[in-house]
Write an enzyme that holds these catalytic residues in place. Structure first.
Site, PDB file in Angstrom:
ATOM      1  N   HIS A 103      38.721  44.246  45.988  1.00  0.00           N
ATOM      2  CA  HIS A 103      37.428  43.553  45.937  1.00  0.00           C
ATOM      3  C   HIS A 103      37.267  42.465  47.004  1.00  0.00           C
ATOM      4  O   HIS A 103      37.044  41.309  46.733  1.00  0.00           O
ATOM      5  CB  HIS A 103      37.012  43.117  44.527  1.00  0.00           C
ATOM      6  CG  HIS A 103      38.005  42.340  43.697  1.00  0.00           C
ATOM      7  ND1 HIS A 103      38.631  41.206  44.123  1.00  0.00           N
ATOM      8  CD2 HIS A 103      38.421  42.528  42.419  1.00  0.00           C
ATOM      9  CE1 HIS A 103      39.392  40.725  43.156  1.00  0.00           C
ATOM     10  NE2 HIS A 103      39.291  41.517  42.122  1.00  0.00           N
ATOM     11  N   HIS A 162      45.227  42.372  30.146  1.00  0.00           N
ATOM     12  CA  HIS A 162      44.065  42.084  31.009  1.00  0.00           C
ATOM     13  C   HIS A 162      43.272  43.376  31.144  1.00  0.00           C
ATOM     14  O   HIS A 162      43.854  44.438  31.389  1.00  0.00           O
ATOM     15  CB  HIS A 162      44.596  41.605  32.362  1.00  0.00           C
ATOM     16  CG  HIS A 162      43.583  41.301  33.400  1.00  0.00           C
ATOM     17  ND1 HIS A 162      42.293  40.882  33.123  1.00  0.00           N
ATOM     18  CD2 HIS A 162      43.675  41.318  34.763  1.00  0.00           C
ATOM     19  CE1 HIS A 162      41.649  40.671  34.253  1.00  0.00           C
ATOM     20  NE2 HIS A 162      42.458  40.939  35.260  1.00  0.00           N
ATOM     21  N   GLU A 186      40.805  44.176  33.404  1.00  0.00           N
ATOM     22  CA  GLU A 186      40.324  44.646  34.717  1.00  0.00           C
ATOM     23  C   GLU A 186      40.870  46.059  34.967  1.00  0.00           C
ATOM     24  O   GLU A 186      42.022  46.367  34.643  1.00  0.00           O
ATOM     25  CB  GLU A 186      40.744  43.676  35.834  1.00  0.00           C
ATOM     26  CG  GLU A 186      40.030  44.013  37.139  1.00  0.00           C
ATOM     27  CD  GLU A 186      40.049  42.905  38.190  1.00  0.00           C
ATOM     28  OE1 GLU A 186      40.782  41.917  38.050  1.00  0.00           O
ATOM     29  OE2 GLU A 186      39.294  43.059  39.186  1.00  0.00           O
ATOM     30  N   ASP A 217      42.135  47.802  37.219  1.00  0.00           N
ATOM     31  CA  ASP A 217      43.408  48.134  37.874  1.00  0.00           C
ATOM     32  C   ASP A 217      44.548  48.178  36.854  1.00  0.00           C
ATOM     33  O   ASP A 217      45.607  48.738  37.139  1.00  0.00           O
ATOM     34  CB  ASP A 217      43.735  47.171  39.039  1.00  0.00           C
ATOM     35  CG  ASP A 217      43.591  45.705  38.691  1.00  0.00           C
ATOM     36  OD1 ASP A 217      42.794  45.366  37.807  1.00  0.00           O
ATOM     37  OD2 ASP A 217      44.282  44.888  39.324  1.00  0.00           O
ATOM     38  N   HIS A 252      43.339  36.332  35.148  1.00  0.00           N
ATOM     39  CA  HIS A 252      42.323  36.111  36.143  1.00  0.00           C
ATOM     40  C   HIS A 252      40.901  36.242  35.584  1.00  0.00           C
ATOM     41  O   HIS A 252      39.928  35.859  36.237  1.00  0.00           O
ATOM     42  CB  HIS A 252      42.642  37.142  37.251  1.00  0.00           C
ATOM     43  CG  HIS A 252      41.640  37.674  38.126  1.00  0.00           C
ATOM     44  ND1 HIS A 252      41.411  39.007  38.339  1.00  0.00           N
ATOM     45  CD2 HIS A 252      40.779  37.027  38.929  1.00  0.00           C
ATOM     46  CE1 HIS A 252      40.486  39.187  39.221  1.00  0.00           C
ATOM     47  NE2 HIS A 252      40.071  38.015  39.597  1.00  0.00           N
ATOM     48  N   ASP A 288      48.482  39.427  36.044  1.00  0.00           N
ATOM     49  CA  ASP A 288      48.092  39.059  37.417  1.00  0.00           C
ATOM     50  C   ASP A 288      48.861  37.847  37.962  1.00  0.00           C
ATOM     51  O   ASP A 288      49.091  37.749  39.175  1.00  0.00           O
ATOM     52  CB  ASP A 288      46.594  38.743  37.471  1.00  0.00           C
ATOM     53  CG  ASP A 288      45.729  39.988  37.639  1.00  0.00           C
ATOM     54  OD1 ASP A 288      46.269  41.069  37.930  1.00  0.00           O
ATOM     55  OD2 ASP A 288      44.495  39.874  37.472  1.00  0.00           O
ATOM     56  N   TYR A 342      48.095  36.230  47.880  1.00  0.00           N
ATOM     57  CA  TYR A 342      47.530  36.701  46.603  1.00  0.00           C
ATOM     58  C   TYR A 342      46.922  35.519  45.841  1.00  0.00           C
ATOM     59  O   TYR A 342      45.791  35.593  45.345  1.00  0.00           O
ATOM     60  CB  TYR A 342      48.669  37.330  45.811  1.00  0.00           C
ATOM     61  CG  TYR A 342      48.322  37.864  44.450  1.00  0.00           C
ATOM     62  CD1 TYR A 342      48.025  39.211  44.260  1.00  0.00           C
ATOM     63  CD2 TYR A 342      48.340  37.043  43.334  1.00  0.00           C
ATOM     64  CE1 TYR A 342      47.738  39.706  43.001  1.00  0.00           C
ATOM     65  CE2 TYR A 342      48.050  37.529  42.082  1.00  0.00           C
ATOM     66  CZ  TYR A 342      47.751  38.867  41.921  1.00  0.00           C
ATOM     67  OH  TYR A 342      47.473  39.352  40.672  1.00  0.00           O
ATOM     68  N   HIS A 396      51.412  43.180  39.574  1.00  0.00           N
ATOM     69  CA  HIS A 396      51.311  43.640  40.964  1.00  0.00           C
ATOM     70  C   HIS A 396      52.551  43.196  41.730  1.00  0.00           C
ATOM     71  O   HIS A 396      52.967  42.027  41.622  1.00  0.00           O
ATOM     72  CB  HIS A 396      50.090  43.038  41.674  1.00  0.00           C
ATOM     73  CG  HIS A 396      48.769  43.429  41.085  1.00  0.00           C
ATOM     74  ND1 HIS A 396      48.268  44.710  41.164  1.00  0.00           N
ATOM     75  CD2 HIS A 396      47.835  42.703  40.426  1.00  0.00           C
ATOM     76  CE1 HIS A 396      47.072  44.749  40.561  1.00  0.00           C
ATOM     77  NE2 HIS A 396      46.797  43.557  40.099  1.00  0.00           N
TER      78      HIS A 396
HETATM   79 FE1  FEO Z   1      42.594  40.905  37.567  1.00  0.00          FE
HETATM   80 FE2  FEO Z   1      45.120  42.898  38.722  1.00  0.00          FE
HETATM   81  O1  FEO Z   1      43.500  42.491  37.912  1.00  0.00           O
END
Ligand code: FEO
Length: 396
Positions: free
Chosen positions: A24, A78, A80, A82, A145, A164, A190, A223
């Site tokens: 994004h 989370h 989101e 991903d 996040h 995250d 990041y 991640h």
């Molecule tokens: Fe806020 Fe890795 O997603």
């Protein structure tokens, strides 16, 4: 497929996205990973899933450890996509598993997916689930996040599954931070591009976790690489510093140019910064990634932004940069605006206004008509001195 066991009975079952180049708006030249973990005990939990399109990779890693139909819990730290894009596929295989999320997380899941038939249990800070010998303990971390975020802590393993937080966007075959070069740099990029707006919350959350007295000897984010041994202290210290907006004696000069006049001003300002005793880094917006620039801004005291005037305003590239920067809400910066114009100005005033709205303390913006002469270049050097002086004053 080899199992990747990070603690006794805890396995990495994520996916490696070698080809992601944009998250994004954040350039990810080194790709990323979507980390998920199996915690296997009398009962079995899957902590987080992976982005849609990577389900097969997740499934084959889970297959090597356990029958996915036997999952008791799917923990959604989370929502989101991903981390939840593969959740519907997981729930198709194991429809009797209980989905665990915060109250906000449950609300978001219902907006994203057809959750018909799923048992969703909400948890809050302090809630626990026993898997047998191991306990899953949940701590809400809102806005790290999204509003729904939480982390999962396994006290018996001193293991924090942090989603995250503490992540990095790198694709690597090496699972641990100490096996990857320049990992703190990746973590800083990041943080700057994803978490900088939430620095105050990060500081409070770290304090809260500190007060809970929990022992952590491994942090496994969603991640990138996993922090272990001295890496745990290193990343916690780095987050404390970034959260408190600690900065060094560096100025970042960001500009675009039409016929080279604003570039001459940028060079004169950069030399003025060096002469005033600060380090300087200069970025032409046509030749630099925004994500790289904001990583540098994270730890710099000063930011100067330059643009020529075009149609009474700033260059679109400068406008795009300032929009990105404003969203990231850097704290405690001093700066200024500069640029050349032909007949009617406008860019410098507009940049100064945007910097002020971002929270930057703006010192004496500087405009030059057409091409900077010797006096104008001297004014650039003077501007550099004033900005460095203001940054030094602010620190006292
Ligand atoms: Fe806020 Fe890795 O997603």
């Amino acid at each position: 497929m080899n199992k990747v066991e990070i603690k006794d009975g805890v396995y990495w079952v994520g996916a490696i996205d070698w080809n992601l180049r944009d998250f994004h708006g954040y350039a990810t030249p080194r790709g990323t990973t979507y980390n998920a973990y199996i915690v296997k005990d009398s009962k079995t939990a899957l902590v987080d899933t992976v982005k849609a399109g990577f389900f097969d990779e997740l499934q084959s890693r889970v297959d090597a450890i356990t029958d996915p139909r036997d999952l008791d819990y799917v923990i959604v730290n989370h929502v989101e996509p991903d981390h939840t894009g593969s959740l519907p596929s997981v729930m198709e295989i194991t429809p009797d598993a209980t989905v665990i999320a915060t109250r906000k997380g449950a609300e978001e899941l219902l907006r994203y997916y057809d959750c018909d038939g799923w048992e969703i249990q909400t948890v809050k800070t302090g809630d626990t689930i026993s898997l047998g010998e191991k306990t899953l303990s949940f701590i809400e971390t809102p806005m790290l996040h999204w509003p729904d975020n939480m982390v999962t802590y396994i006290p018996e393993d001193h293991l924090l599954l942090s989603n995250d937080a503490f992540g990095q966007h790198i694709a690597s075959s090496k699972r641990y931070a100490d096996e990857n070069s320049e990992i703190l740099e990746d973590a800083a990029t990041y943080y700057a591009n994803i978490l900088m707006p939430f620095s105050l919350l990060i500081t409070k959350t770290l304090q809260k976790i500190g007060e809970m007295g929990i022992e952590i000897d491994m942090i496994a984010p969603s991640h990138g690489a996993i922090w272990r041994n001295s890496g745990v202290g290193n990343i916690l210290d780095a987050y404390r510093g970034w959260g408190l907006t600690e900065s060094n004696d560096t100025a970042i000069v960001v500009y675009d140019t039409m016929w080279g006049s604003t570039e001459k001003m940028a060079s004169a300002i950069a030399q003025g910064i060096i002469d005033a005793g600060f380090e300087v880094k200069v970025y032409h917006l046509g030749k630099s990634e925004l994500s790289e620039i904001v990583r540098e801004i994270l730890e710099a005291k000063i930011i100067l932004v330059g643009s020529p005037t075009i149609n009474n305003g700033m260059f679109p590239s400068v406008g795009g940069f300032l929009t990105y920067l404003r969203g990231l809400r850097p704290k405690g910066k001093v700066g200024s605006a500069f640029g050349s114009y032909g007949w009617a100005g406008g860019a410098v005033k507009a940049i100064a206004g945007e910097l002020e709205k971002t929270g930057v303390m703006v010192v004496d913006p500087l405009s030059v008509k057409f091409v900077p002469g010797a006096d104008d270049l001297a004014a650039c050097a003077e501007l550099a001195r004033k900005v460095v002086g203001a940054a030094e004053m602010q620190e006292r």
